[in-house]
Design an enzyme around this catalytic site. Structure first.
Site, PDB file in Angstrom:
ATOM      1  N   VAL A  18      -2.469  -8.183  -1.416  1.00 54.21           N
ATOM      2  CA  VAL A  18      -1.804  -8.830  -0.274  1.00 54.21           C
ATOM      3  C   VAL A  18      -2.668  -9.927   0.342  1.00 54.21           C
ATOM      4  CG1 VAL A  18      -0.260  -6.918   0.343  1.00 54.21           C
ATOM      5  CG2 VAL A  18      -2.546  -7.025   1.367  1.00 54.21           C
TER       6      VAL A  18
ATOM      7  N   ILE B  83      -5.160  10.067  11.011  1.00 54.63           N
ATOM      8  CA  ILE B  83      -4.161  10.737  10.175  1.00 54.63           C
ATOM      9  C   ILE B  83      -4.864  11.288   8.929  1.00 54.63           C
ATOM     10  CG2 ILE B  83      -1.965  10.405   8.940  1.00 54.63           C
ATOM     11  CD1 ILE B  83      -1.786   9.887  12.020  1.00 54.63           C
TER      12      ILE B  83
ATOM     13  N   GLY C   1       0.846  -1.200   0.000  1.00 51.25           N
ATOM     14  CA  GLY C   1       0.000   0.000   0.000  1.00 51.25           C
ATOM     15  C   GLY C   1       0.874   1.241   0.000  1.00 51.25           C
TER      16      GLY C   1
ATOM     17  N   LYS D   4      -6.419  -4.899  13.395  1.00 55.41           N
ATOM     18  CA  LYS D   4      -5.305  -4.076  13.876  1.00 55.41           C
ATOM     19  C   LYS D   4      -4.788  -4.579  15.221  1.00 55.41           C
ATOM     20  CE  LYS D   4      -4.990  -1.300  10.349  1.00 55.41           C
ATOM     21  NZ  LYS D   4      -3.786  -1.269   9.514  1.00 55.41           N
TER      22      LYS D   4
ATOM     23  N   ASN E 179       1.893  -2.144   5.341  1.00 56.25           N
ATOM     24  CA  ASN E 179       1.071  -0.956   5.536  1.00 56.25           C
ATOM     25  C   ASN E 179      -0.311  -1.076   4.890  1.00 56.25           C
ATOM     26  OD1 ASN E 179       0.599   2.139   5.711  1.00 56.25           O
ATOM     27  ND2 ASN E 179       0.486   1.685   3.516  1.00 56.25           N
TER      28      ASN E 179
ATOM     29  N   SER F  59      -3.069   0.297  14.426  1.00 62.35           N
ATOM     30  CA  SER F  59      -3.896   1.509  14.580  1.00 62.35           C
ATOM     31  C   SER F  59      -4.299   1.633  16.040  1.00 62.35           C
ATOM     32  CB  SER F  59      -5.159   1.386  13.732  1.00 62.35           C
ATOM     33  OG  SER F  59      -6.118   2.346  14.138  1.00 62.35           O
TER      34      SER F  59
ATOM     35  N   TYR G  21     -12.129  -4.017  11.416  1.00 64.74           N
ATOM     36  CA  TYR G  21     -10.860  -3.263  11.350  1.00 64.74           C
ATOM     37  C   TYR G  21     -10.114  -3.343  12.682  1.00 64.74           C
ATOM     38  CZ  TYR G  21      -7.837   0.814  10.372  1.00 64.74           C
ATOM     39  OH  TYR G  21      -6.774   1.664  10.173  1.00 64.74           O
TER      40      TYR G  21
ATOM     41  N   ALA H 101     -10.349  -5.605  15.023  1.00 62.09           N
ATOM     42  CA  ALA H 101      -9.833  -6.962  15.236  1.00 62.09           C
ATOM     43  C   ALA H 101      -8.569  -7.176  14.407  1.00 62.09           C
ATOM     44  CB  ALA H 101     -10.903  -7.989  14.851  1.00 62.09           C
TER      45      ALA H 101
ATOM     46  N   ARG I 180      -0.143   5.428  -1.625  1.00 59.10           N
ATOM     47  CA  ARG I 180      -1.157   6.405  -1.181  1.00 59.10           C
ATOM     48  C   ARG I 180      -1.096   6.554   0.335  1.00 59.10           C
ATOM     49  NH1 ARG I 180      -6.921   5.505  -2.720  1.00 59.10           N
ATOM     50  NH2 ARG I 180      -6.577   3.375  -2.057  1.00 59.10           N
TER      51      ARG I 180
END
Ligand code: CAA
Length: 247
Positions: A64, A188, A12, A159, A90, A142, A155, A157, A15
């Site tokens: 990925v 961010i 990733g 991270k 990432n 995160s 998300y 779970a 971007r």
């Protein structure tokens, strides 16, 4: 320059936070293999920008969440650049819905990219790093992995899972010259955060002690710190970059 002669894979990497990591590494002298899945225009733009500045960057399309793609991309990088010193896992996606609305596919898609992807890329590169007796892996987690968030069961779970993956691989690699760490950003300024409904984002910012979003640059510099030669005694750690959100 600090990363002269080093080769990095950034998934990733074209971007958002990934692009900032790619850019920092390239400006530090590394050759960067930036992975991307769909957005060819963003990838070409970043390559053009860095290329014009005389930096070494190659682009690698692949998913990925597909182990075959991960193996192919790592082979491409080894064929082109001869070595891999750094892997930065990432690549990440969100499919935000409350559990009541979240489908089984929503769960698997997010876990597939965010967590399985890091495992598959690690597996694809680890034998090479073991052979060379050195390597650095940084997984981008995160703050949500620690706090949870309404609409982000999948998300969060994924991270949180990255922290467990990081510590386990760090233990397994602790005597092989390979460090494995996590960087856990907060909110961010990226397209991902821009997609949060405006009223929800305003409430989030109110809860951040520094009352602002972070910049991708502020995350990238911590990743680069962990990749430096002199950071060799740091492994299995989680570095937070979140304006104080988890205090
Ligand atoms: N606390 C508890 N419950 C809440 C809540 C809150 N703060 N906000 C909403 N809810 C509940 C509602 O009561 C409702 O419950 P029921 O289904 O039982 O009635 C349910 O959530 C759905 O609420 P809405 O119909 O108002 O909302 P929605 O379904 O349209 O959307 C959402 C809900 C998906 C969570 C939406 O608000 C959203 O996208 N929120 C942002 C999520 C977020 O912060 N994402 C971060 C992305 S950035 C990122 O992930 C990067 C990083 O690492 C930080």
């Amino acid at each position: 320059m600090i990363f002269d002669g080093k080769v990095a894979i950034v998934t990733g990497g074209t971007r958002g936070i990934g692009a900032a990591i790619t850019s920092h590494l390239a400006k530090g002298g590394a050759t960067v293999a930036a992975g991307y899945s769909r957005d060819t225009a963003a990838a070409d733009k970043l390559r053009a920008e860095l290329g014009a500045a005389g930096k070494n960057i190659s682009l690698h399309q692949g998913r990925v969440d597909d182990a075959d793609d991960c193996n192919r991309v790592v082979k491409e990088v080894l064929d082109q650049h001869g070595r891999v010193d750094f892997l930065i896992n990432n690549a990440g996606i969100t499919v935000d819905k409350t559990v009541r609305k979240m489908t089984v596919d929503d769960w698997h898609n997010v876990l597939g990219v965010n967590l399985f992807g890091a495992f598959a890329m690690t597996k694809a590169v680890i034998e090479h790093m073991i052979e060379r007796g050195s390597g650095r892996i940084v997984n981008i987690s995160s703050v949500i992995g620690e706090t949870g968030n309404v609409g982000q069961a999948n998300y969060a779970a994924s991270k949180a899972g990255l922290v467990g993956l990081t510590k386990s691989v760090a233990l397994e690699m602790s005597q092989r010259g390979i460090t494995v760490n996590c960087v856990a950003p907060g909110f961010i300024k990226t397209e991902m955060v821009a997609a949060i409904p405006e009223n929800v984002l305003a409430k989030i910012v109110e809860k951040i002690p520094q009352r602002r979003l972070g910049s991708p640059h502020e995350v990238a510099r911590v990743v680069c710190f962990l990749l430096e030669e002199e950071s060799s005694y740091i492994t299995g750690a989680v570095y937070t970059v979140n304006g104080g959100l988890d205090m």
